[in-house]
Design a protein around this motif. Sequence first.
Motif, PDB file in Angstrom:
ATOM      1  N   ASP A 100       0.691  -1.171   0.035  1.00  0.00           N
ATOM      2  CA  ASP A 100       0.143   0.146   0.076  1.00  0.00           C
ATOM      3  C   ASP A 100       0.932   1.338   0.088  1.00  0.00           C
ATOM      4  OD1 ASP A 100      -2.218  -1.796   0.227  1.00  0.00           O
ATOM      5  OD2 ASP A 100      -2.234  -1.604   2.339  1.00  0.00           O
ATOM      6  N   THR A 101       1.962   1.262   1.037  1.00  0.00           N
ATOM      7  CA  THR A 101       2.714   2.374   1.073  1.00  0.00           C
ATOM      8  C   THR A 101       3.722   2.351  -0.190  1.00  0.00           C
ATOM      9  OG1 THR A 101       2.602   2.429   3.570  1.00  0.00           O
ATOM     10  CG2 THR A 101       4.286   4.030   2.450  1.00  0.00           C
ATOM     11  N   LEU A 102       4.455   1.575  -0.560  1.00  0.00           N
ATOM     12  CA  LEU A 102       5.269   1.439  -1.356  1.00  0.00           C
ATOM     13  C   LEU A 102       4.938   1.247  -2.879  1.00  0.00           C
ATOM     14  CD1 LEU A 102       8.653  -0.168   0.129  1.00  0.00           C
ATOM     15  CD2 LEU A 102       8.045   2.459  -0.114  1.00  0.00           C
ATOM     16  N   LYS A 103       3.613   0.437  -2.979  1.00  0.00           N
ATOM     17  CA  LYS A 103       2.997   0.485  -4.162  1.00  0.00           C
ATOM     18  C   LYS A 103       3.712  -0.597  -5.031  1.00  0.00           C
ATOM     19  CE  LYS A 103      -0.283   3.599  -3.625  1.00  0.00           C
ATOM     20  NZ  LYS A 103      -1.213   3.492  -2.610  1.00  0.00           N
ATOM     21  N   CYS A 104       4.355  -1.695  -4.231  1.00  0.00           N
ATOM     22  CA  CYS A 104       4.990  -3.006  -4.902  1.00  0.00           C
ATOM     23  C   CYS A 104       3.952  -3.526  -4.966  1.00  0.00           C
ATOM     24  CB  CYS A 104       5.958  -3.450  -3.950  1.00  0.00           C
ATOM     25  SG  CYS A 104       7.440  -2.421  -3.381  1.00  0.00           S
ATOM     26  N   LYS A 105       4.104  -4.680  -6.494  1.00  0.00           N
ATOM     27  CA  LYS A 105       3.127  -5.472  -6.969  1.00  0.00           C
ATOM     28  C   LYS A 105       3.085  -6.641  -5.899  1.00  0.00           C
ATOM     29  CE  LYS A 105       2.113  -8.502 -10.608  1.00  0.00           C
ATOM     30  NZ  LYS A 105       2.737  -9.649 -11.606  1.00  0.00           N
ATOM     31  N   PRO A 106       1.997  -6.986  -5.324  1.00  0.00           N
ATOM     32  CA  PRO A 106       1.801  -8.001  -4.290  1.00  0.00           C
ATOM     33  C   PRO A 106       2.123  -9.370  -4.537  1.00  0.00           C
ATOM     34  CG  PRO A 106      -0.426  -6.908  -4.729  1.00  0.00           C
ATOM     35  CD  PRO A 106       0.677  -6.229  -5.703  1.00  0.00           C
ATOM     36  N   TYR A 107       2.771 -10.119  -3.711  1.00  0.00           N
ATOM     37  CA  TYR A 107       2.843 -11.641  -3.851  1.00  0.00           C
ATOM     38  C   TYR A 107       1.633 -12.126  -2.927  1.00  0.00           C
ATOM     39  CZ  TYR A 107       7.258 -10.951  -6.079  1.00  0.00           C
ATOM     40  OH  TYR A 107       8.269 -10.765  -6.781  1.00  0.00           O
ATOM     41  N   TYR A 108       0.887 -13.200  -3.334  1.00  0.00           N
ATOM     42  CA  TYR A 108      -0.384 -13.835  -2.703  1.00  0.00           C
ATOM     43  C   TYR A 108       0.093 -15.210  -2.059  1.00  0.00           C
ATOM     44  CZ  TYR A 108      -2.875  -9.987  -4.561  1.00  0.00           C
ATOM     45  OH  TYR A 108      -3.305  -8.744  -5.132  1.00  0.00           O
ATOM     46  N   LYS A 109      -0.321 -15.743  -1.011  1.00  0.00           N
ATOM     47  CA  LYS A 109      -0.139 -17.065  -0.470  1.00  0.00           C
ATOM     48  C   LYS A 109      -0.865 -18.171  -1.173  1.00  0.00           C
ATOM     49  CE  LYS A 109       1.222 -18.338   3.716  1.00  0.00           C
ATOM     50  NZ  LYS A 109       2.792 -18.548   4.023  1.00  0.00           N
ATOM     51  N   ARG A 110      -0.284 -19.036  -1.347  1.00  0.00           N
ATOM     52  CA  ARG A 110      -1.251 -20.143  -2.210  1.00  0.00           C
ATOM     53  C   ARG A 110      -2.116 -20.526  -1.120  1.00  0.00           C
ATOM     54  NH1 ARG A 110       3.087 -24.314  -4.618  1.00  0.00           N
ATOM     55  NH2 ARG A 110       4.315 -22.588  -5.583  1.00  0.00           N
ATOM     56  N   GLY A 111      -3.341 -20.943  -1.563  1.00  0.00           N
ATOM     57  CA  GLY A 111      -4.479 -21.614  -0.548  1.00  0.00           C
ATOM     58  C   GLY A 111      -5.376 -20.699  -0.241  1.00  0.00           C
ATOM     59  N   SER A 112      -4.898 -19.543   0.473  1.00  0.00           N
ATOM     60  CA  SER A 112      -5.632 -18.399   1.190  1.00  0.00           C
ATOM     61  C   SER A 112      -5.620 -17.446   0.084  1.00  0.00           C
ATOM     62  CB  SER A 112      -5.274 -17.814   2.603  1.00  0.00           C
ATOM     63  OG  SER A 112      -3.795 -17.228   2.011  1.00  0.00           O
ATOM     64  N   GLY A 113      -5.026 -17.113  -0.779  1.00  0.00           N
ATOM     65  CA  GLY A 113      -4.967 -15.868  -1.790  1.00  0.00           C
ATOM     66  C   GLY A 113      -4.872 -14.796  -1.086  1.00  0.00           C
ATOM     67  N   ARG A 114      -4.133 -14.687   0.189  1.00  0.00           N
ATOM     68  CA  ARG A 114      -4.100 -13.107   0.928  1.00  0.00           C
ATOM     69  C   ARG A 114      -2.746 -12.931   0.508  1.00  0.00           C
ATOM     70  NH1 ARG A 114      -6.210 -14.274   6.650  1.00  0.00           N
ATOM     71  NH2 ARG A 114      -4.134 -13.874   7.012  1.00  0.00           N
ATOM     72  N   ARG A 115      -2.500 -11.714   0.621  1.00  0.00           N
ATOM     73  CA  ARG A 115      -1.297 -10.713   0.370  1.00  0.00           C
ATOM     74  C   ARG A 115      -0.373 -11.253   1.383  1.00  0.00           C
ATOM     75  NH1 ARG A 115      -2.095  -4.481  -0.178  1.00  0.00           N
ATOM     76  NH2 ARG A 115      -2.391  -4.855   2.182  1.00  0.00           N
ATOM     77  N   THR A 116       0.938 -11.684   1.076  1.00  0.00           N
ATOM     78  CA  THR A 116       1.821 -12.166   1.937  1.00  0.00           C
ATOM     79  C   THR A 116       2.915 -11.225   1.951  1.00  0.00           C
ATOM     80  OG1 THR A 116       3.146 -14.273   2.792  1.00  0.00           O
ATOM     81  CG2 THR A 116       3.109 -13.672   0.211  1.00  0.00           C
ATOM     82  N   ALA A 117       3.681 -11.275   3.192  1.00  0.00           N
ATOM     83  CA  ALA A 117       4.995 -10.481   3.230  1.00  0.00           C
ATOM     84  C   ALA A 117       5.919 -11.696   4.356  1.00  0.00           C
ATOM     85  CB  ALA A 117       4.938  -9.498   4.249  1.00  0.00           C
ATOM     86  N   ASP A 118       5.909 -13.034   3.731  1.00  0.00           N
ATOM     87  CA  ASP A 118       6.760 -13.933   4.584  1.00  0.00           C
ATOM     88  C   ASP A 118       7.996 -13.703   3.820  1.00  0.00           C
ATOM     89  OD1 ASP A 118       6.714 -15.015   1.751  1.00  0.00           O
ATOM     90  OD2 ASP A 118       5.472 -16.814   2.359  1.00  0.00           O
ATOM     91  N   GLU A 119       9.062 -14.497   4.367  1.00  0.00           N
ATOM     92  CA  GLU A 119      10.505 -14.418   3.919  1.00  0.00           C
ATOM     93  C   GLU A 119      10.608 -14.455   2.430  1.00  0.00           C
ATOM     94  OE1 GLU A 119      15.084 -15.962   4.704  1.00  0.00           O
ATOM     95  OE2 GLU A 119      13.270 -17.080   5.679  1.00  0.00           O
ATOM     96  N   LEU A 120      10.024 -15.318   1.772  1.00  0.00           N
ATOM     97  CA  LEU A 120      10.214 -15.408   0.312  1.00  0.00           C
ATOM     98  C   LEU A 120       9.872 -14.111  -0.586  1.00  0.00           C
ATOM     99  CD1 LEU A 120      11.179 -16.876  -2.048  1.00  0.00           C
ATOM    100  CD2 LEU A 120       8.929 -18.279  -2.067  1.00  0.00           C
ATOM    101  N   ALA A 121       8.571 -13.451   0.012  1.00  0.00           N
ATOM    102  CA  ALA A 121       7.991 -12.613  -0.722  1.00  0.00           C
ATOM    103  C   ALA A 121       8.537 -11.264  -0.532  1.00  0.00           C
ATOM    104  CB  ALA A 121       6.702 -12.295  -0.252  1.00  0.00           C
ATOM    105  N   VAL A 122       9.300 -10.903   0.764  1.00  0.00           N
ATOM    106  CA  VAL A 122      10.348 -10.072   1.064  1.00  0.00           C
ATOM    107  C   VAL A 122      11.345 -10.071   0.415  1.00  0.00           C
ATOM    108  CG1 VAL A 122      11.596  -8.786   3.120  1.00  0.00           C
ATOM    109  CG2 VAL A 122       9.109  -9.624   3.399  1.00  0.00           C
ATOM    110  N   ARG A 123      11.996 -11.111   0.052  1.00  0.00           N
ATOM    111  CA  ARG A 123      13.455 -11.184  -0.643  1.00  0.00           C
ATOM    112  C   ARG A 123      13.031 -10.792  -2.234  1.00  0.00           C
ATOM    113  NH1 ARG A 123      17.549 -12.881   2.273  1.00  0.00           N
ATOM    114  NH2 ARG A 123      17.348 -14.190   4.090  1.00  0.00           N
ATOM    115  N   ARG A 124      11.963 -11.409  -2.623  1.00  0.00           N
ATOM    116  CA  ARG A 124      11.519 -11.192  -3.954  1.00  0.00           C
ATOM    117  C   ARG A 124      11.303  -9.594  -4.136  1.00  0.00           C
ATOM    118  NH1 ARG A 124       7.447 -15.834  -5.309  1.00  0.00           N
ATOM    119  NH2 ARG A 124       9.045 -17.591  -5.813  1.00  0.00           N
ATOM    120  N   LEU A 125      10.762  -9.043  -3.069  1.00  0.00           N
ATOM    121  CA  LEU A 125      10.331  -7.589  -3.263  1.00  0.00           C
ATOM    122  C   LEU A 125      11.699  -6.975  -3.365  1.00  0.00           C
ATOM    123  CD1 LEU A 125       7.379  -7.364  -0.863  1.00  0.00           C
ATOM    124  CD2 LEU A 125       7.332  -6.858  -3.377  1.00  0.00           C
TER     125      LEU A 125
END
Length: 167
Positions: A100-125
């Motif tokens: 929301d703040t930085l406007k990066c394209k979100p990564y989504y969690k498999r299964g739940s479909g919710r945005r994620t900020a897990d380690e893999l997503a943070v490293r990709r960002l």
Amino acid sequence: RYNGKDVCYTRALIERYREQVRAKGLLPLHRDHYRRLTDACVRLAQTGFNVDEKVRKEIEQREVAILAQTNIAMTDLAGHSMLGKQLGISNTRVASYFYDTLKCKPYYKRGSGRRTADELAVRRLMGKYKKARPMGALVLDYRSHGKIRQEVRASIVSEDGRLRSRY
């Protein structure tokens, strides 16, 4: 009922993996290796090892100080705290900052479909967006030191001053 299903599933996996190991001709090596490893794990679970309480406290205090400094840096960067109710990092707040703040394209969690900020997503960002690198580094650092802090807390040491593990 759940445990019965879990046991059946585990047994099916054992059979599948045994066939794969046998097909590659590695069954004797696998059997010998895991037999020794299992014995060592059982001994460690039963007897544990002595914990130097002075060193444990020093490590815990060091980690608490690092977590406090990292929290201050994250708060300065984001303009608000990134911690949740239990003083752990809030995945919702982290995701909100990146997406929301930085406007990066979100990564989504498999299964739940919710945005994620897990380690893999943070490293990709961090790899994709230069603007995500400062907060990403702080988030990963906070999580890493939080895990160390969790592993040296006093509550995991038995009354006899020994640490036991379960495998």
